[in-house]
Design a protein around this motif. Structure first.
Motif, PDB file in Angstrom:
ATOM      1  N   PHE A   7      36.766  36.287  49.118  1.00 50.01           N
ATOM      2  CA  PHE A   7      36.505  37.544  47.922  1.00 50.01           C
ATOM      3  C   PHE A   7      37.670  36.861  47.298  1.00 50.01           C
ATOM      4  N   THR A   8      38.705  36.657  47.566  1.00 51.73           N
ATOM      5  CA  THR A   8      39.709  36.544  46.515  1.00 51.73           C
ATOM      6  C   THR A   8      39.480  35.082  45.985  1.00 51.73           C
ATOM      7  N   TYR A  11      37.171  36.296  43.501  1.00 53.31           N
ATOM      8  CA  TYR A  11      36.985  36.210  42.384  1.00 53.31           C
ATOM      9  C   TYR A  11      38.383  35.319  41.229  1.00 53.31           C
ATOM     10  N   ASN A  12      38.892  34.625  41.877  1.00 57.32           N
ATOM     11  CA  ASN A  12      40.231  34.302  41.330  1.00 57.32           C
ATOM     12  C   ASN A  12      39.562  32.927  40.676  1.00 57.32           C
ATOM     13  N   TYR A  14      35.542  33.503  39.308  1.00 58.36           N
ATOM     14  CA  TYR A  14      35.066  33.135  39.083  1.00 58.36           C
ATOM     15  C   TYR A  14      35.175  34.340  37.659  1.00 58.36           C
ATOM     16  N   ALA A  15      36.364  35.192  38.096  1.00 58.07           N
ATOM     17  CA  ALA A  15      36.789  36.643  37.042  1.00 58.07           C
ATOM     18  C   ALA A  15      36.812  35.991  35.597  1.00 58.07           C
ATOM     19  N   GLN A  37      35.035  44.498  37.038  1.00 52.95           N
ATOM     20  CA  GLN A  37      35.757  45.613  37.986  1.00 52.95           C
ATOM     21  C   GLN A  37      34.754  45.177  38.672  1.00 52.95           C
ATOM     22  N   PHE A  40      32.528  42.673  40.817  1.00 50.28           N
ATOM     23  CA  PHE A  40      33.192  42.518  41.369  1.00 50.28           C
ATOM     24  C   PHE A  40      33.082  42.970  42.542  1.00 50.28           C
ATOM     25  N   TRP A  44      31.557  42.482  46.396  1.00 48.75           N
ATOM     26  CA  TRP A  44      31.901  42.491  47.483  1.00 48.75           C
ATOM     27  C   TRP A  44      31.190  43.283  48.754  1.00 48.75           C
ATOM     28  N   ILE A  60      27.097  34.880  41.114  1.00 51.02           N
ATOM     29  CA  ILE A  60      27.869  36.278  41.316  1.00 51.02           C
ATOM     30  C   ILE A  60      27.071  36.764  39.532  1.00 51.02           C
TER      31      ILE A  60
END
Length: 163
Positions: A7-8, A11-12, A14-15, A37, A40, A44, A60
């Motif tokens: 997940f991290t 996130y890094n 695609y955020a 938020q 994501f 999750w 995503i």
């Protein structure tokens, strides 16, 4: 790889793009952050349901687009606000790059829902094949839509310059 590590990493990776997508839908940086938020959180909660039929990015981005659309439908918001008027009144010579970017996202927020998604993905340099997969339209239709969206976006942008 553990779920948290995966997940991290997701996130890094695609955020930043999802943030821009949300900004394109809302035209509001704070609201875009909230939707990022929320998107994501859904990623999750549903990571165990990802089947791998599509790329992680496709999955995503689709979650984020649906989150934005759901939010907009619930709120039935109009995107005309004081910030928009304020940006339009700033003289050209005082606009810096950040203001131009904000104005661009304001203009994007004026587009139809699907068009917002498409142009945001184009700005993210996503390949047309992936954009077509995310939006569910053919690549040929996508190329036509992108041409029309750019023309419409140019007209919207020009309307701010006339103010």
């Amino acid at each position: 790889m553990k779920q948290e590590e995966q997940f991290t990493a997701l996130y890094n990776q695609y955020a930043p793009g999802i943030r821009k997508l949300c900004l394109g839908y809302t035209g509001d940086a704070m609201l875009a952050e909230d939707l990022l938020q929320e998107s994501f959180v859904k990623v999750w909660k549903n990571m165990d349901k990802f089947r791998g039929d599509a790329a992680w990015s496709t999955w995503i981005y689709r979650i984020a687009a649906n989150t934005c659309l759901t939010h907009l439908r619930k709120k039935n918001e109009q995107f005309v606000d004081a910030d928009e008027e304020r940006l339009a009144m700033v003289p050209d010579d005082e606009r810096n790059k950040e203001q131009e970017v904000q104005l661009l996202y304001k203009c994007i927020s004026k587009l139809a829902e699907t068009d917002r998604l498409i142009i945001t993905l184009v700005l993210e340099d996503k390949p047309y094949e992936e954009i077509a997969e995310i939006t569910g339209i053919t690549e040929n239709n996508l190329r036509v839509k992108i041409h029309r969206i750019k023309k419409q976006l140019s007209e919207i942008y020009s309307s701010y310059e006339r103010l």
